[in-house]
Write a protein that holds these residues in place. Structure first.
Motif, PDB file in Angstrom:
ATOM      1  N   VAL A 167      -4.607  -5.505   8.118  1.00 37.11           N
ATOM      2  CA  VAL A 167      -4.609  -6.143   6.801  1.00 37.11           C
ATOM      3  C   VAL A 167      -5.703  -5.533   5.921  1.00 37.11           C
ATOM      4  CG1 VAL A 167      -4.965  -8.318   5.566  1.00 37.11           C
ATOM      5  CG2 VAL A 167      -3.626  -8.295   7.678  1.00 37.11           C
ATOM      6  N   SER A 168      -6.877  -5.272   6.510  1.00 33.15           N
ATOM      7  CA  SER A 168      -7.976  -4.665   5.739  1.00 33.15           C
ATOM      8  C   SER A 168      -7.594  -3.275   5.237  1.00 33.15           C
ATOM      9  CB  SER A 168      -9.241  -4.586   6.606  1.00 33.15           C
ATOM     10  OG  SER A 168      -9.710  -5.867   6.938  1.00 33.15           O
ATOM     11  N   ILE A 169      -6.957  -2.483   6.093  1.00 31.80           N
ATOM     12  CA  ILE A 169      -6.514  -1.142   5.692  1.00 31.80           C
ATOM     13  C   ILE A 169      -5.480  -1.243   4.573  1.00 31.80           C
ATOM     14  CG2 ILE A 169      -5.189   0.878   6.462  1.00 31.80           C
ATOM     15  CD1 ILE A 169      -6.563   0.498   9.220  1.00 31.80           C
ATOM     16  N   HIS A 170      -4.556  -2.189   4.700  1.00 31.72           N
ATOM     17  CA  HIS A 170      -3.523  -2.362   3.669  1.00 31.72           C
ATOM     18  C   HIS A 170      -4.158  -2.758   2.336  1.00 31.72           C
ATOM     19  CE1 HIS A 170       0.480  -3.048   2.094  1.00 31.72           C
ATOM     20  NE2 HIS A 170       0.163  -4.278   1.746  1.00 31.72           N
ATOM     21  N   GLN A 171      -5.130  -3.659   2.371  1.00 29.78           N
ATOM     22  CA  GLN A 171      -5.756  -4.124   1.140  1.00 29.78           C
ATOM     23  C   GLN A 171      -6.645  -3.055   0.513  1.00 29.78           C
ATOM     24  OE1 GLN A 171      -7.671  -7.584   2.801  1.00 29.78           O
ATOM     25  NE2 GLN A 171      -6.105  -8.986   2.031  1.00 29.78           N
ATOM     26  N   ALA A 172      -7.508  -2.422   1.328  1.00 32.33           N
ATOM     27  CA  ALA A 172      -8.521  -1.510   0.779  1.00 32.33           C
ATOM     28  C   ALA A 172      -7.965  -0.125   0.491  1.00 32.33           C
ATOM     29  CB  ALA A 172      -9.698  -1.407   1.739  1.00 32.33           C
ATOM     30  N   ILE A 173      -7.115   0.388   1.381  1.00 30.11           N
ATOM     31  CA  ILE A 173      -6.653   1.772   1.249  1.00 30.11           C
ATOM     32  C   ILE A 173      -5.286   1.852   0.579  1.00 30.11           C
ATOM     33  CG2 ILE A 173      -6.029   3.861   2.532  1.00 30.11           C
ATOM     34  CD1 ILE A 173      -8.158   3.140   4.579  1.00 30.11           C
ATOM     35  N   THR A 174      -4.307   1.066   1.069  1.00 33.56           N
ATOM     36  CA  THR A 174      -2.955   1.128   0.506  1.00 33.56           C
ATOM     37  C   THR A 174      -2.894   0.531  -0.896  1.00 33.56           C
ATOM     38  OG1 THR A 174      -2.038   0.933   2.735  1.00 33.56           O
ATOM     39  CG2 THR A 174      -0.529   0.566   0.895  1.00 33.56           C
ATOM     40  N   LEU A 175      -3.443  -0.683  -1.056  1.00 28.85           N
ATOM     41  CA  LEU A 175      -3.377  -1.353  -2.354  1.00 28.85           C
ATOM     42  C   LEU A 175      -4.553  -1.001  -3.259  1.00 28.85           C
ATOM     43  CD1 LEU A 175      -2.196  -4.946  -1.287  1.00 28.85           C
ATOM     44  CD2 LEU A 175      -0.815  -2.949  -1.914  1.00 28.85           C
ATOM     45  N   GLY A 176      -5.612  -0.395  -2.708  1.00 25.32           N
ATOM     46  CA  GLY A 176      -6.770  -0.005  -3.505  1.00 25.32           C
ATOM     47  C   GLY A 176      -7.579  -1.169  -4.044  1.00 25.32           C
ATOM     48  N   ALA A 177      -7.657  -2.245  -3.284  1.00 22.75           N
ATOM     49  CA  ALA A 177      -8.389  -3.434  -3.728  1.00 22.75           C
ATOM     50  C   ALA A 177      -9.884  -3.136  -3.823  1.00 22.75           C
ATOM     51  CB  ALA A 177      -8.152  -4.591  -2.761  1.00 22.75           C
ATOM     52  N   VAL A 195       3.935  -6.543   0.700  1.00 18.89           N
ATOM     53  CA  VAL A 195       3.257  -6.804  -0.573  1.00 18.89           C
ATOM     54  C   VAL A 195       2.989  -5.474  -1.273  1.00 18.89           C
ATOM     55  CG1 VAL A 195       1.108  -7.619  -1.600  1.00 18.89           C
ATOM     56  CG2 VAL A 195       2.221  -8.968   0.190  1.00 18.89           C
ATOM     57  N   PRO A 196       3.473  -5.288  -2.516  1.00 24.66           N
ATOM     58  CA  PRO A 196       3.343  -3.984  -3.167  1.00 24.66           C
ATOM     59  C   PRO A 196       2.077  -3.806  -3.997  1.00 24.66           C
ATOM     60  CG  PRO A 196       4.793  -5.395  -4.451  1.00 24.66           C
ATOM     61  CD  PRO A 196       4.354  -6.204  -3.264  1.00 24.66           C
ATOM     62  N   ASN A 197       1.396  -4.905  -4.352  1.00 24.59           N
ATOM     63  CA  ASN A 197       0.222  -4.777  -5.202  1.00 24.59           C
ATOM     64  C   ASN A 197      -0.743  -5.932  -4.953  1.00 24.59           C
ATOM     65  OD1 ASN A 197       1.122  -7.046  -6.913  1.00 24.59           O
ATOM     66  ND2 ASN A 197       2.660  -5.576  -7.650  1.00 24.59           N
ATOM     67  N   VAL A 198      -1.926  -5.826  -5.533  1.00 23.19           N
ATOM     68  CA  VAL A 198      -2.976  -6.822  -5.274  1.00 23.19           C
ATOM     69  C   VAL A 198      -2.640  -8.172  -5.890  1.00 23.19           C
ATOM     70  CG1 VAL A 198      -4.867  -5.184  -4.921  1.00 23.19           C
ATOM     71  CG2 VAL A 198      -4.261  -5.891  -7.249  1.00 23.19           C
ATOM     72  N   GLN A 199      -1.849  -8.175  -6.965  1.00 21.10           N
ATOM     73  CA  GLN A 199      -1.502  -9.441  -7.598  1.00 21.10           C
ATOM     74  C   GLN A 199      -0.645 -10.310  -6.671  1.00 21.10           C
ATOM     75  OE1 GLN A 199      -1.184  -6.454  -9.070  1.00 21.10           O
ATOM     76  NE2 GLN A 199      -2.611  -6.535 -10.806  1.00 21.10           N
ATOM     77  N   ILE A 200       0.361  -9.690  -6.057  1.00 25.15           N
ATOM     78  CA  ILE A 200       1.212 -10.443  -5.138  1.00 25.15           C
ATOM     79  C   ILE A 200       0.456 -10.763  -3.853  1.00 25.15           C
ATOM     80  CG2 ILE A 200       3.343 -10.364  -3.778  1.00 25.15           C
ATOM     81  CD1 ILE A 200       4.594  -8.722  -5.981  1.00 25.15           C
ATOM     82  N   VAL A 250       3.098   4.500  14.116  1.00 24.93           N
ATOM     83  CA  VAL A 250       4.253   4.063  13.317  1.00 24.93           C
ATOM     84  C   VAL A 250       3.897   3.742  11.867  1.00 24.93           C
ATOM     85  CG1 VAL A 250       5.424   3.146  15.349  1.00 24.93           C
ATOM     86  CG2 VAL A 250       3.970   1.633  14.003  1.00 24.93           C
ATOM     87  N   GLY A 251       2.639   3.865  11.490  1.00 26.57           N
ATOM     88  CA  GLY A 251       2.239   3.513  10.133  1.00 26.57           C
ATOM     89  C   GLY A 251       1.839   2.056  10.030  1.00 26.57           C
ATOM     90  N   ASN A 252       1.173   1.717   8.938  1.00 23.65           N
ATOM     91  CA  ASN A 252       0.590   0.381   8.829  1.00 23.65           C
ATOM     92  C   ASN A 252       1.639  -0.720   8.699  1.00 23.65           C
ATOM     93  OD1 ASN A 252      -1.950  -0.941   8.884  1.00 23.65           O
ATOM     94  ND2 ASN A 252      -1.744  -1.434   6.714  1.00 23.65           N
ATOM     95  N   MET A 253       2.719  -0.466   7.946  1.00 27.10           N
ATOM     96  CA  MET A 253       3.725  -1.499   7.736  1.00 27.10           C
ATOM     97  C   MET A 253       4.367  -1.924   9.050  1.00 27.10           C
ATOM     98  SD  MET A 253       7.243  -1.467   5.471  1.00 27.10           S
ATOM     99  CE  MET A 253       6.407  -1.587   3.891  1.00 27.10           C
ATOM    100  N   TYR A 254       4.865  -0.952   9.814  1.00 28.12           N
ATOM    101  CA  TYR A 254       5.548  -1.294  11.067  1.00 28.12           C
ATOM    102  C   TYR A 254       4.558  -1.807  12.114  1.00 28.12           C
ATOM    103  CZ  TYR A 254       9.740   0.780   9.122  1.00 28.12           C
ATOM    104  OH  TYR A 254      10.819   1.054   8.325  1.00 28.12           O
ATOM    105  N   ALA A 255       3.308  -1.349  12.035  1.00 30.31           N
ATOM    106  CA  ALA A 255       2.289  -1.877  12.944  1.00 30.31           C
ATOM    107  C   ALA A 255       2.095  -3.366  12.704  1.00 30.31           C
ATOM    108  CB  ALA A 255       0.971  -1.128  12.752  1.00 30.31           C
ATOM    109  N   MET A 256       2.076  -3.786  11.442  1.00 30.91           N
ATOM    110  CA  MET A 256       1.929  -5.215  11.138  1.00 30.91           C
ATOM    111  C   MET A 256       3.157  -6.009  11.572  1.00 30.91           C
ATOM    112  SD  MET A 256      -0.277  -5.691   7.611  1.00 30.91           S
ATOM    113  CE  MET A 256       0.302  -4.337   6.602  1.00 30.91           C
ATOM    114  N   PHE A 257       4.350  -5.425  11.436  1.00 28.39           N
ATOM    115  CA  PHE A 257       5.556  -6.102  11.913  1.00 28.39           C
ATOM    116  C   PHE A 257       5.488  -6.320  13.427  1.00 28.39           C
ATOM    117  CE2 PHE A 257       8.237  -4.330   8.194  1.00 28.39           C
ATOM    118  CZ  PHE A 257       7.912  -5.435   7.419  1.00 28.39           C
TER     119      PHE A 257
END
Length: 407
Positions: free
Chosen positions: A250-260, A313-318, A379-386
């Motif tokens: 989740v941290s990688i998705h927020q900080a790196i993928t979404l650029g939070a 989730v595609p962006n920080v707002q969602i 498998v990448g972050n998305m499938y890892a979270m699944f």
């Protein structure tokens, strides 16, 4: 409640939450600003668990020798807070040393922190009765969830809008680490106001170690054979492993993928904390009506659902909107874990029981982020979270099966 142990425990919890939320919500972003990689983000989640796993059982044995466990606990809390002063100087060191040194210092800080929190859990079992304990924990969590977003959003706004350069931003972080240390001084003072019977908090020199107390090895063997303890701990650790595995993803998705940035991490904390605060009465009602095991299973199922919501989730707002579910589920699982393990431990040797439990929990905490990073690499972050979400549902089902009929 004013003047009571419940009130004092709530105030202690507020100080604990305030000082930690001056910096912990931004630790991943701070590490990234220092030049940290995805692997170092995983290390930030893993290494504190390794340190705690190494020190907890020896620390519990050491605590048996203290005649004043309350004073010893306060000392370890103070050592942990002093580490924040050391971390404040990390940005002044050579750039190539900063990321790994920050990770290592946070991990080492978990040594006194783990010992003090385990001792505190043991003392709670002596300060509060079973019914009062559950309510005290729920109230402490509820009020904590109210103050956390205020502190976090204020810190996030300050880091985002006050500095005009990266150098000034690092100075702001240093101020926060020093401020957290000062709050730690207040935290220790409030902790020392907790009152209990003479047996729980003996005056210095009035109680010697019992000569017939079983050896640590004999105590550990007895713990491993305790069916009531095992019935709770085994499924709890299994679920905790799947819970911990999701944190770095989740941290990688927020900080790196979404650029939070810091302000968005503060917004996540605000929404999570506010939703947790509002859901507090629901969990308390569920606890009173159906018992701790029901709270555990419902909260675990919601946490499993999180891992299917976050990756899409595609962006920080969602992400902000989805964080509501995280806040609701987190307060339930935290209450159920602490109240459940205290209910599964006997009064005698409670510190050793809790040290055993927290040692296994921290071994899981050490391993889980590396498993998560392996999945991320494969498998990448998305499938890892699944995958982690599926494992959480499986662990929730095992938890439900193991706890049927216990309440």
């Amino acid at each position: 409640m004013r003047g009571s142990n419940v009130w004092t425990f709530i105030l202690y919890g507020l100080m604990f939450d305030m000082l930690n939320n001056l910096w912990r919500p931004f630790a991943v972003v701070f590490l990234e600003r220092l030049g940290g990689s995805a692997f170092e983000i995983a290390l930030l989640s893993a290494l504190p668990g390794l340190v705690a796993a190494i020190v907890l059982l020896p620390g519990a044995i050491l605590f048996r020798k203290f005649t004043n466990k309350k004073r010893a606990t306060a000392a370890f809390i103070m050592i942990s807070r002093a580490c924040l002063l050391v971390i404040a100087f990390v940005p002044a060191l050579p750039n190539e040393l900063q990321p790994l040194l920050f990770v290592v210092l946070v991990a080492l800080m978990n040594c006194p922190d783990a010992l003090s929190q385990t001792s505190l859990q043991s003392l709670l079992g002596e300060i509060f009765s079973g019914t009062t304990r559950g309510q005290a924990i729920a109230l402490r969590t509820k009020f904590g969830q109210a103050i956390i977003p205020v502190v976090t959003i204020s810190a996030g706004l300050a880091i985002t809008f006050i500095p005009s350069t990266e150098e000034q931003r690092m100075i702001m972080y240093q101020i926060f680490f020093i401020g957290a240390f000062l709050l730690g001084l207040v935290e220790v003072w409030i902790f020392n106001q907790l009152k209990s019977g003479e047996a729980a908090f003996p005056r210095e020199g009035t109680l010697e170690a019992a000569p017939l107390e079983p050896s640590p090895l004999a105590t550990i063997r007895a713990i491993s054979k305790d069916k009531t303890f095992r019935a709770f701990v085994a499924p709890a650790i299994l679920f905790a492993f799947t819970w911990q595995a999701g944190w770095p993803l989740v941290s990688i998705h927020q900080a790196i993928t979404l650029g939070a940035t810091e302000i968005w991490f503060a917004v996540f904390a605000l929404v999570t904390g506010f939703s947790a605060f509002l859901s507090g009465p629901f969990w308390q009602k569920l606890l009173r009506k159906y018992g701790n095991n029901t709270v555990f299973v419902v909260a675990a199922a919601l946490l499993a659902l999180n891992m299917f919501a976050f990756p899409i989730v595609p962006n920080v707002q969602i992400m902000t909107a989805v964080s509501v579910l995280g806040g609701i589920s987190a307060i339930g699982i935290n209450t159920a874990l602490l109240n459940g393990v205290l209910g599964a431990t006997p009064d005698k040797n409670r510190m050793m029981y809790l040290a055993f439990y927290n040692t296994v929990l921290n071994i899981s905490l050490f391993i889980a982020p590396f498993i998560a990073h392996l999945l991320f690499s494969l498998v990448g972050n998305m499938y890892a979270m699944f995958i982690v979400g599926g494992l959480r549902f499986g662990a929730t089902f095992v938890l439900w099966l193991s706890q049927r009929g216990n309440e």
